[in-house]
Write a protein that holds these residues in place. Structure first.
Motif, PDB file in Angstrom:
ATOM      1  N   LEU A 141       0.822  -1.205   0.000  1.00  0.00           N
ATOM      2  CA  LEU A 141       0.000   0.000   0.000  1.00  0.00           C
ATOM      3  C   LEU A 141       0.858   1.257   0.000  1.00  0.00           C
ATOM      4  CD1 LEU A 141      -2.814  -0.948   2.560  1.00  0.00           C
ATOM      5  CD2 LEU A 141      -3.000  -0.772   0.077  1.00  0.00           C
ATOM      6  N   PHE A 142       1.977   1.220   0.699  1.00  0.00           N
ATOM      7  CA  PHE A 142       2.863   2.389   0.731  1.00  0.00           C
ATOM      8  C   PHE A 142       3.445   2.675  -0.651  1.00  0.00           C
ATOM      9  CE2 PHE A 142       3.761   0.777   5.259  1.00  0.00           C
ATOM     10  CZ  PHE A 142       2.598   1.368   5.717  1.00  0.00           C
ATOM     11  N   VAL A 144       1.863   1.986  -3.451  1.00  0.00           N
ATOM     12  CA  VAL A 144       0.759   2.563  -4.215  1.00  0.00           C
ATOM     13  C   VAL A 144       0.537   4.020  -3.845  1.00  0.00           C
ATOM     14  CG1 VAL A 144      -1.725   2.404  -4.658  1.00  0.00           C
ATOM     15  CG2 VAL A 144      -0.353   0.324  -4.511  1.00  0.00           C
ATOM     16  N   TRP A 145       0.636   4.327  -2.555  1.00  0.00           N
ATOM     17  CA  TRP A 145       0.362   5.689  -2.094  1.00  0.00           C
ATOM     18  C   TRP A 145       1.514   6.651  -2.352  1.00  0.00           C
ATOM     19  CZ3 TRP A 145      -1.637   3.730   3.299  1.00  0.00           C
ATOM     20  CH2 TRP A 145      -2.917   3.183   3.129  1.00  0.00           C
ATOM     21  N   PHE A 146       2.753   6.181  -2.158  1.00  0.00           N
ATOM     22  CA  PHE A 146       3.904   7.093  -2.164  1.00  0.00           C
ATOM     23  C   PHE A 146       4.922   6.799  -3.263  1.00  0.00           C
ATOM     24  CE2 PHE A 146       2.518   6.541   2.310  1.00  0.00           C
ATOM     25  CZ  PHE A 146       2.029   7.819   2.531  1.00  0.00           C
ATOM     26  N   PRO A 152       8.388   5.173   1.114  1.00  0.00           N
ATOM     27  CA  PRO A 152       7.760   3.917   1.571  1.00  0.00           C
ATOM     28  C   PRO A 152       8.683   3.073   2.456  1.00  0.00           C
ATOM     29  CG  PRO A 152       7.359   4.252  -0.756  1.00  0.00           C
ATOM     30  CD  PRO A 152       8.364   5.277  -0.355  1.00  0.00           C
TER      31      PRO A 152
END
Length: 290
Positions: A141-142, A144-146, A152
């Motif tokens: 998820l990190f 995908v987000w960052f 990340p």
């Protein structure tokens, strides 16, 4: 004349014997100091483990695609040293970034938990719950987000390094002697003075114990972040070498990763010695008793 010559010869032999005994005593004292030094024993133990590793591979005929020989790992370490050194830079930066964030947020939160039952009842269970979530499961998820940058990996290192600092700091602040707190109040000390002169010094040994655990977990967190998504770092080298069955390179990368953890742990240990030289654990020949 003969008597004088005999006496002179006896004295010469006695002097040489005493000199030899003194040299032997000096060599024995040097050897004893070497055996009692802080670095010799772990190095000796590491050498013994390496010899056992090499003998096990040779005796049981373990194929090199399962476990390489220590000599092959050493050759890979020498051949790819520049690559491993370059890969260690982003891993170390992510480790230090996550560790710094864990200290920055962990100690203040621990102070709030130790100082308020209400905060403890709300926050502490959530912290314990967060540690039960596998970091490998949320690390994608990190990405995908960052994205695939350094952030990340820093967050992944922070999540692993955060909890030990909070737990140890809470324990340290809660174990402050009540008589010392009463003494500070009787002397009209302010809350800041009480914290600086009583609470913090008393909690520092426990905090440093948490920092030592935290810095090693931060290394693991950084590598976990690099496993999920990265194009550099020791985790990237490990993932690529495993995919190509380059076992010597993989073990060499593990050696470099272990060295990073050992060096960072040693730095925290040196800071601890400078910060709390008065503590019992920093004294020479200290033997803890129950």
């Amino acid at each position: 004349m003969a008597v004088d010559a005999a006496a002179h010869g006896t004295a010469s032999r006695g002097g040489s014997a005493s000199g030899t005994a003194a040299r032997r005593g000096g060599a024995g004292a040097t050897l004893l100091r070497l055996l009692n030094s802080g670095w010799f024993r772990p190095v000796l133990f590491l050498v013994v483990l390496t010899v056992l590793w090499d003998l096990s591979v040779r005796i049981f005929a373990i194929p090199p695609y399962l476990i390489p020989k220590p000599g092959d790992v050493a050759l890979a370490l020498a051949a790819d040293w520049d690559q491993l050194l370059a890969a260690s830079v982003p891993t170390t930066l992510a480790t230090l970034g996550g560790f710094a964030l864990s200290v920055l947020f962990g100690i203040p939160i621990a102070m709030l938990i130790a100082g308020s039952k209400t905060v403890e009842s709300y926050v502490y269970p959530l912290l314990v719950f967060s540690q039960s979530i596998p970091k490998v499961a949320i690390a994608p998820l990190f990405v995908v987000w960052f994205g695939f940058g350094l952030l990340p990996k820093v967050i992944s290192a922070f999540l692993l390094a955060f909890f030990p600092i909070v737990v140890s700091a809470v324990q340290g602040f809660k174990s402050v002697d009540g008589d010392m707190m009463d003494l500070a109040k009787s002397m009209k000390a302010t809350r800041l003075q009480t914290f600086r002169m009583v609470s913090l010094p008393h909690a520092l040994p426990a905090i440093f114990a948490g920092l030592k655990v935290s810095i090693t977990l931060a290394v693991v967190g950084a590598v976990v972040g690099e496993f999920v998504g990265a194009n550099s770092g020791i985790g990237f080298v490990l993932q690529r070498s495993i995919g190509n069955f380059e076992l010597p390179l993989m073990f060499a990368a593990l050696v470099v990763l272990a060295l990073i953890g050992v060096v960072l742990f040693w730095v925290i240990d040196v800071i601890e010695r400078l910060a709390i030289p008065w503590h019992a654990s920093q004294r020479h020949n200290y033997i803890p008793t129950s």
